[in-house]
Design an enzyme around this catalytic site. Structure first.
Site, mmCIF file in Angstrom:
data_model
loop_
_atom_site.group_PDB
_atom_site.id
_atom_site.type_symbol
_atom_site.label_atom_id
_atom_site.label_comp_id
_atom_site.label_asym_id
_atom_site.label_seq_id
_atom_site.Cartn_x
_atom_site.Cartn_y
_atom_site.Cartn_z
ATOM 1 N N ASN A 210 5.842 12.488 -14.083
ATOM 2 C CA ASN A 210 6.896 12.558 -13.067
ATOM 3 C C ASN A 210 8.192 12.017 -13.654
ATOM 4 O O ASN A 210 8.229 11.618 -14.817
ATOM 5 C CB ASN A 210 6.470 11.796 -11.807
ATOM 6 C CG ASN A 210 6.208 10.342 -12.124
ATOM 7 O OD1 ASN A 210 7.105 9.594 -12.496
ATOM 8 N ND2 ASN A 210 4.934 9.944 -12.026
ATOM 9 N N ASP A 279 -1.434 10.358 -9.054
ATOM 10 C CA ASP A 279 -2.572 10.228 -8.131
ATOM 11 C C ASP A 279 -3.801 10.947 -8.683
ATOM 12 O O ASP A 279 -4.928 10.591 -8.359
ATOM 13 C CB ASP A 279 -2.203 10.806 -6.766
ATOM 14 C CG ASP A 279 -1.210 9.901 -6.045
ATOM 15 O OD1 ASP A 279 -1.356 8.667 -6.175
ATOM 16 O OD2 ASP A 279 -0.284 10.417 -5.398
ATOM 17 N N LYS A 289 -4.795 23.195 -27.696
ATOM 18 C CA LYS A 289 -3.787 23.806 -26.830
ATOM 19 C C LYS A 289 -4.407 24.999 -26.097
ATOM 20 O O LYS A 289 -5.045 25.855 -26.740
ATOM 21 C CB LYS A 289 -2.604 24.264 -27.693
ATOM 22 C CG LYS A 289 -1.468 24.828 -26.897
ATOM 23 C CD LYS A 289 -0.308 25.196 -27.812
ATOM 24 C CE LYS A 289 0.729 25.955 -27.023
ATOM 25 N NZ LYS A 289 1.756 26.536 -27.876
ATOM 26 N N PRO A 305 -7.845 6.008 -10.206
ATOM 27 C CA PRO A 305 -8.045 4.751 -9.467
ATOM 28 C C PRO A 305 -6.719 4.274 -8.893
ATOM 29 O O PRO A 305 -5.666 4.465 -9.515
ATOM 30 C CB PRO A 305 -8.548 3.775 -10.547
ATOM 31 C CG PRO A 305 -8.212 4.399 -11.852
ATOM 32 C CD PRO A 305 -8.119 5.878 -11.648
ATOM 33 N N ASP A 306 -6.763 3.689 -7.703
ATOM 34 C CA ASP A 306 -5.539 3.138 -7.111
ATOM 35 C C ASP A 306 -5.419 1.680 -7.571
ATOM 36 O O ASP A 306 -6.148 0.802 -7.099
ATOM 37 C CB ASP A 306 -5.595 3.242 -5.580
ATOM 38 C CG ASP A 306 -4.236 2.923 -4.979
ATOM 39 O OD1 ASP A 306 -3.618 1.923 -5.404
ATOM 40 O OD2 ASP A 306 -3.795 3.679 -4.092
ATOM 41 N N ILE A 307 -4.494 1.455 -8.475
ATOM 42 C CA ILE A 307 -4.374 0.145 -9.131
ATOM 43 C C ILE A 307 -3.954 -0.930 -8.122
ATOM 44 O O ILE A 307 -4.536 -2.017 -8.068
ATOM 45 C CB ILE A 307 -3.364 0.221 -10.305
ATOM 46 C CG1 ILE A 307 -3.806 1.306 -11.294
ATOM 47 C CG2 ILE A 307 -3.221 -1.124 -10.997
ATOM 48 C CD1 ILE A 307 -2.758 1.699 -12.324
ATOM 49 N N PHE A 323 5.355 -0.447 -3.971
ATOM 50 C CA PHE A 323 6.555 0.380 -3.830
ATOM 51 C C PHE A 323 6.145 1.720 -3.231
ATOM 52 O O PHE A 323 5.002 2.167 -3.417
ATOM 53 C CB PHE A 323 7.210 0.622 -5.192
ATOM 54 C CG PHE A 323 8.331 -0.327 -5.497
ATOM 55 C CD1 PHE A 323 8.052 -1.657 -5.804
ATOM 56 C CD2 PHE A 323 9.652 0.091 -5.480
ATOM 57 C CE1 PHE A 323 9.084 -2.541 -6.082
ATOM 58 C CE2 PHE A 323 10.687 -0.788 -5.762
ATOM 59 C CZ PHE A 323 10.411 -2.112 -6.066
ATOM 60 N N LYS A 337 1.701 3.049 4.062
ATOM 61 C CA LYS A 337 1.194 2.638 2.737
ATOM 62 C C LYS A 337 0.914 1.150 2.705
ATOM 63 O O LYS A 337 -0.049 0.687 2.102
ATOM 64 C CB LYS A 337 2.206 2.994 1.641
ATOM 65 C CG LYS A 337 1.969 4.378 1.076
ATOM 66 C CD LYS A 337 2.851 4.732 -0.096
ATOM 67 C CE LYS A 337 2.719 6.235 -0.344
ATOM 68 N NZ LYS A 337 3.788 6.817 -1.109
ATOM 69 N N LYS A 341 -2.834 0.107 1.782
ATOM 70 C CA LYS A 341 -3.049 -0.640 0.529
ATOM 71 C C LYS A 341 -3.224 -2.134 0.802
ATOM 72 O O LYS A 341 -3.513 -2.902 -0.121
ATOM 73 C CB LYS A 341 -1.883 -0.402 -0.424
ATOM 74 C CG LYS A 341 -1.612 1.080 -0.657
ATOM 75 C CD LYS A 341 -1.407 1.445 -2.092
ATOM 76 C CE LYS A 341 -1.168 2.948 -2.196
ATOM 77 N NZ LYS A 341 -1.229 3.450 -3.547
HETATM 78 O O1 PMT Z 1 11.503 4.371 -12.613
HETATM 79 P P1 PMT Z 1 12.766 4.711 -11.838
HETATM 80 O O2 PMT Z 1 13.394 5.998 -12.317
HETATM 81 O O3 PMT Z 1 13.727 3.567 -11.797
HETATM 82 O O4 PMT Z 1 12.305 4.999 -10.336
HETATM 83 C C1 PMT Z 1 11.757 3.971 -9.582
HETATM 84 C C2 PMT Z 1 10.689 4.464 -8.614
HETATM 85 C C3 PMT Z 1 11.300 5.428 -7.613
HETATM 86 C C4 PMT Z 1 9.551 5.154 -9.364
HETATM 87 C C5 PMT Z 1 10.129 3.184 -7.896
HETATM 88 O O5 PMT Z 1 11.178 2.551 -7.216
HETATM 89 C C6 PMT Z 1 9.038 3.531 -6.894
HETATM 90 O O6 PMT Z 1 9.274 3.829 -5.740
HETATM 91 N N1 PMT Z 1 7.752 3.490 -7.360
HETATM 92 C C7 PMT Z 1 6.567 3.875 -6.553
HETATM 93 C C8 PMT Z 1 6.426 5.368 -6.548
HETATM 94 C C9 PMT Z 1 5.441 5.870 -5.498
HETATM 95 O O7 PMT Z 1 5.820 6.473 -4.565
HETATM 96 O O8 PMT Z 1 4.273 5.484 -5.641
HETATM 97 P P2 PMT Z 1 3.028 5.922 -4.681
HETATM 98 O O9 PMT Z 1 3.435 6.215 -3.298
HETATM 99 O O10 PMT Z 1 2.290 6.977 -5.417
HETATM 100 O O11 PMT Z 1 2.224 4.586 -4.692
HETATM 101 C C10 PMT Z 1 2.437 3.500 -3.801
HETATM 102 C C11 PMT Z 1 2.157 2.232 -4.552
HETATM 103 O O12 PMT Z 1 0.835 2.251 -5.097
HETATM 104 C C12 PMT Z 1 3.076 1.974 -5.718
HETATM 105 O O13 PMT Z 1 3.309 0.577 -5.763
HETATM 106 C C13 PMT Z 1 2.283 2.451 -6.929
HETATM 107 O O14 PMT Z 1 2.643 1.741 -8.108
HETATM 108 C C14 PMT Z 1 0.856 2.120 -6.511
HETATM 109 N N2 PMT Z 1 -0.163 3.036 -7.061
HETATM 110 C C15 PMT Z 1 -0.186 4.345 -6.732
HETATM 111 C C16 PMT Z 1 -1.184 5.172 -7.212
HETATM 112 C C17 PMT Z 1 -2.159 4.629 -8.058
HETATM 113 N N3 PMT Z 1 -3.109 5.379 -8.568
HETATM 114 N N4 PMT Z 1 -2.096 3.333 -8.400
HETATM 115 C C18 PMT Z 1 -1.126 2.532 -7.914
HETATM 116 O O15 PMT Z 1 -1.078 1.340 -8.224
#
Ligand code: PMT
Length: 398
Positions: A210, A279, A289, A305-307, A323, A337, A341
């Site tokens: 991404n 995800d 390839k 896995p969701d960390i 975040f 969320k 979480k």
């Molecule tokens: O890196 P930049 O260009 O500065 O951009 C910053 C950002 C937009 C990426 C950042 O500010 C941000 O929002 N990061 C979270 C992105 C997101 O939407 O994550 P999520 O909705 O997929 O996950 C929610 C939370 O679970 C996050 O804290 C993520 O780190 C965590 N997660 C998600 C999936 C996963 N498998 N493991 C996780 O730990």
């Protein structure tokens, strides 16, 4: 949330070749919102002109102890009283010797002696001058007097020799000066941060990723370091340099990020998940390839896995901050969320404004409701976020 007051820096430039770096330092300090007044020694004027520094700072540059523009004839008192800190960059061996012995024979040395604010020096000189016993004695004296010494650095010198003595780069000095003013809220605390994107392999040359640049996570790492924390920064692929002082661990995929977090989380006090973790990953990545054909290609994806959820679900979890980057209905999705979480604090941002950009706007969601951190550069936001986290963390650990 307490407002961060504008810091006023008296930037003193002495006569060394590194004086050219003072122009960049001035620009970076001002970019961080500091007010900078420049004073130069006569010798500094042989390396960089007062006009350059005036043009960049937008203020007259003081060079002369007998400057008639100071109505009371006391430029040294006026300038030192108007500063929250005096920064001498570059500080030559001669100027350091003057400071160590309390000499005051020009404007800059006089205002240093007359100061009632902290003094920070960034030495810059030839390696033999730096190693000379006299310089080392003088530096030891400055440290004993409570002066903050930043650097010097090791490397190629303007004279062609290589060794210790070159001034730290402007970027690093600006970081250290900003850190100097930050309250040490997280002293003795370990903060684990994930940042950047992950990259999930499809085949030997392709992958799923991404547009996260890592800027938000790296800014948070820097703000945490400034505020005294030990920082472990687990980062997906980015083009950014790790903030000085952070323990950086580079990973590529979500699985690798998960593994490192599991190794590091045991003794950490705060976990901040800023990474945009994929995800899903490809069930069976191809070592070779994948060849193009006319047929439709279907990739089977399996969940990663969701960390964050794993860390928050530990028997004794650290204080967890998640975040969420959403393209619509930020409040609704972010609150969802936070519940799913099970984290005390979730930071929402709009994906289209946040990803890759230098600025951002954050909305903090916790038990007390929501709180907006208005649009600003990511480091400013990171400092405010860390301030908020400190309050919540202290409240949670009582
Ligand atoms: O890196 P930049 O260009 O500065 O951009 C910053 C950002 C937009 C990426 C950042 O500010 C941000 O929002 N990061 C979270 C992105 C997101 O939407 O994550 P999520 O909705 O997929 O996950 C929610 C939370 O679970 C996050 O804290 C993520 O780190 C965590 N997660 C998600 C999936 C996963 N498998 N493991 C996780 O730990």
């Amino acid at each position: 949330m307490e407002q961060q007051s504008v810091k006023r820096i008296l930037l003193g430039i002495t006569g060394g070749i590194a004086a050219y770096k003072a122009a960049e330092l001035l620009r970076l300090l001002m970019k961080q919102g500091m007010e900078v007044q420049v004073a130069m020694t006569e010798a500094a004027g042989h390396f960089i002109t007062p006009t350059t520094m005036q043009g960049l700072s937008g203020k007259p540059v003081f060079t002369d102890q007998w400057d008639a523009s100071a109505p009371n004839g006391m430029a040294h008192i006026n300038l030192s009283r108007a500063a929250d800190a005096i920064v001498i960059a570059p500080a030559t061996a001669d100027f350091i010797a003057k400071l160590a012995h309390g000499l005051a024979d020009d404007l800059l040395s006089t205002l240093c002696l007359a100061r009632n604010c902290p003094l920070i020096v960034a030495p810059a000189m030839n390696r033999e001058m730096w190693q000379n016993a006299a310089t080392q004695r003088n530096i030891a004296q400055l440290l004993a007097d409570g002066v903050r010494v930043l650097g010097p650095d090791c490397g190629m010198q303007a004279c062609g020799e290589e060794g210790m003595g070159r001034m730290l780069e402007a970027e690093r000095l600006a970081q250290d000066i900003a850190a100097f003013f930050q309250p040490r809220r997280f002293l003795g605390r370990k903060i684990l941060i994930t940042a950047g994107p992950t990259y999930e392999v499809i085949d030997a040359v392709r992958g799923i990723t991404n547009r996260s640049s890592g800027k938000m996570g790296y800014a948070i790492a820097r703000a945490a370091l400034e505020q005294g924390a030990e920082v472990v920064l687990v980062s997906g692929p980015t083009a950014l340099a790790k903030p000085h002082g952070a323990q950086g661990v580079d990973v590529v995929s979500a699985a690798q990020m998960f593994e490192v977090v599991q190794q590091q989380v045991g003794d950490c006090d705060i976990f901040i998940g800023v990474a945009a973790v994929a995800d899903y990953r490809v069930a069976q990545p191809s070592e070779q390839k994948i060849k193009k054909s006319a047929a439709t290609l279907t990739l089977e994806l399996v969940p990663n896995p969701d960390i964050l959820a794993y860390v928050a679900g530990l028997p004794k979890p650290p204080f967890c901050v998640g975040f969420a980057a959403e393209s619509e209905d930020l409040a609704k999705h972010a609150e969802q969320k936070r519940c799913v979480k099970n984290v005390p604090l979730l930071v929402g941002n709009l994906a289209q404004q946040a990803i890759g950009s230098d600025d951002n706007e954050l909305v903090l969601f916790d038990d007390s409701g929501s709180h907006v951190l208005p649009r600003a550069d990511k480091l400013t936001l990171a400092r405010l976020l860390m301030q908020h986290i400190a309050q919540r963390y202290e409240g949670a650990s009582k």
